[in-house]
Design a protein around this motif. Structure first.
Motif, short mmCIF file in Angstrom:
data_model
loop_
_atom_site.label_atom_id
_atom_site.label_comp_id
_atom_site.label_asym_id
_atom_site.label_seq_id
_atom_site.Cartn_x
_atom_site.Cartn_y
_atom_site.Cartn_z
N TRP A 42 -1.62 -7.07 -5.18
CA TRP A 42 -0.99 -7.97 -4.22
C TRP A 42 -0.93 -9.41 -4.71
O TRP A 42 0.02 -10.13 -4.43
CB TRP A 42 -1.72 -7.90 -2.87
CG TRP A 42 -3.11 -8.50 -2.89
CD1 TRP A 42 -4.26 -7.87 -3.20
CD2 TRP A 42 -3.45 -9.86 -2.60
NE1 TRP A 42 -5.34 -8.74 -3.12
CE2 TRP A 42 -4.86 -9.97 -2.75
CE3 TRP A 42 -2.73 -10.98 -2.22
CZ2 TRP A 42 -5.54 -11.16 -2.54
CZ3 TRP A 42 -3.40 -12.17 -2.01
CH2 TRP A 42 -4.80 -12.25 -2.17
N GLU A 51 -1.33 -1.89 -3.62
CA GLU A 51 -2.15 -2.80 -2.82
C GLU A 51 -3.11 -3.62 -3.68
O GLU A 51 -3.43 -4.77 -3.35
CB GLU A 51 -2.92 -2.04 -1.74
CG GLU A 51 -3.92 -1.01 -2.24
CD GLU A 51 -3.33 0.38 -2.48
OE1 GLU A 51 -4.08 1.34 -2.47
OE2 GLU A 51 -2.09 0.44 -2.68
N GLU A 68 0.84 -1.20 0.00
CA GLU A 68 0.00 0.00 0.00
C GLU A 68 0.87 1.25 0.00
O GLU A 68 0.57 2.24 -0.68
CB GLU A 68 -0.92 0.00 1.22
CG GLU A 68 -1.86 1.19 1.27
CD GLU A 68 -2.80 1.16 2.46
OE1 GLU A 68 -3.65 2.06 2.56
OE2 GLU A 68 -2.69 0.23 3.28
#
Length: 251
Positions: A145, A142, A137
């Motif tokens: 991922w 994010e 993040e």
């Protein structure tokens, strides 16, 4: 505790065959400084960074880094201590291509004695996965991922490499040409991110670059190497491009 996070005294490095790359380099870097290390190809920049991180042994002199001191290379105990307090970003990100971004960031904890099985996100403790997600993040990835590393762009891959380097909240960040493999726009984004993270987290930052604008914009201080010797050490605020050009052009 010393105010210097790095203290190098007359460091020398001779490779097999007698090639001498570092010629008695001495320097000190204070905690919290952001330092650019510049110089032409073959100047010894990458060699110096690898010696500092204990990835290469020095041939002469001494190195003090993060309160560890050695005259050849760090001991096994010192290497473990350095891994807990140091983050290193290579020029070419070095991600495990067929695993996810998250798994690659989790891999940054392998130096913390978690064990080899932790490389895979499914086997890592929940707290570790949470730290890895926080690091992703922080670099703006994010949402990626679970993307495999070999599906990411060059800029995204370098961001994952930065997340991997900062996941354990190191005091010192070292980066070897972090923007060299990227196009100018992506390179500027990565350098801006790298500098911002160092400032926000209070980390000392040492990076190499061939880009004079990056050296001046993202550092407090510029150190220049030529042929394994320091030829310039000055505040970046006191320098202009014309001061750096002779270093690259052999003048």
């Amino acid at each position: 505790m010393s105010s210097s996070i790095i203290q190098v005294e007359r460091a020398e490095k001779i490779f097999s065959g007698g090639l001498k790359v570092l010629h008695g380099v001495s320097l000190a870097i204070a905690r919290g400084e952001r330092v650019a290390l510049i110089g032409p190809n073959g100047a010894g920049k990458s060699t110096l960074l690898r010696c500092l991180a204990g990835l290469l042994p020095i041939t002469g002199g001494s190195i003090g880094i993060l309160d560890e001191h050695f005259s050849t290379q760090p001991s096994a105990r010192q290497r473990r201590a350095l891994r807990k307090r140091l983050g290193f970003v290579f020029q070419f990100h070095g991600l495990v291509r067929r695993t996810s971004a998250l798994s690659n960031v989790v891999n940054g904890y392998l130096g913390q004695d978690i064990g080899w099985r932790a490389w895979h996100q499914a086997l890592a403790p929940a707290s570790l996965r949470a730290e890895a997600l926080n690091a992703l993040e922080a670099v703006g990835l994010e949402e990626k991922w679970n993307a495999r590393a070999d599906t990411l762009s060059g800029g995204q891959s370098q961001r994952v490499a930065i997340a991997r380097a900062i996941v354990h909240k190191p005091e010192l960040l070292i980066a070897d040409e972090p923007a060299a493999s990227l196009d100018p726009a992506a390179g500027a984004e990565v350098m801006t991110l790298f500098h911002r993270l160092a400032v926000e987290r209070g980390s000392t930052l040492l990076f190499t670059t061939h880009d004079m604008d990056h050296a001046l914009a993202y550092s407090d201080r510029v150190i220049a190497l030529r042929q394994g010797r320091i030829v310039l050490d000055a505040s970046s605020g006191s320098l202009k491009r014309c001061d750096l050009e002779p270093i690259f052009h052999g003048q």
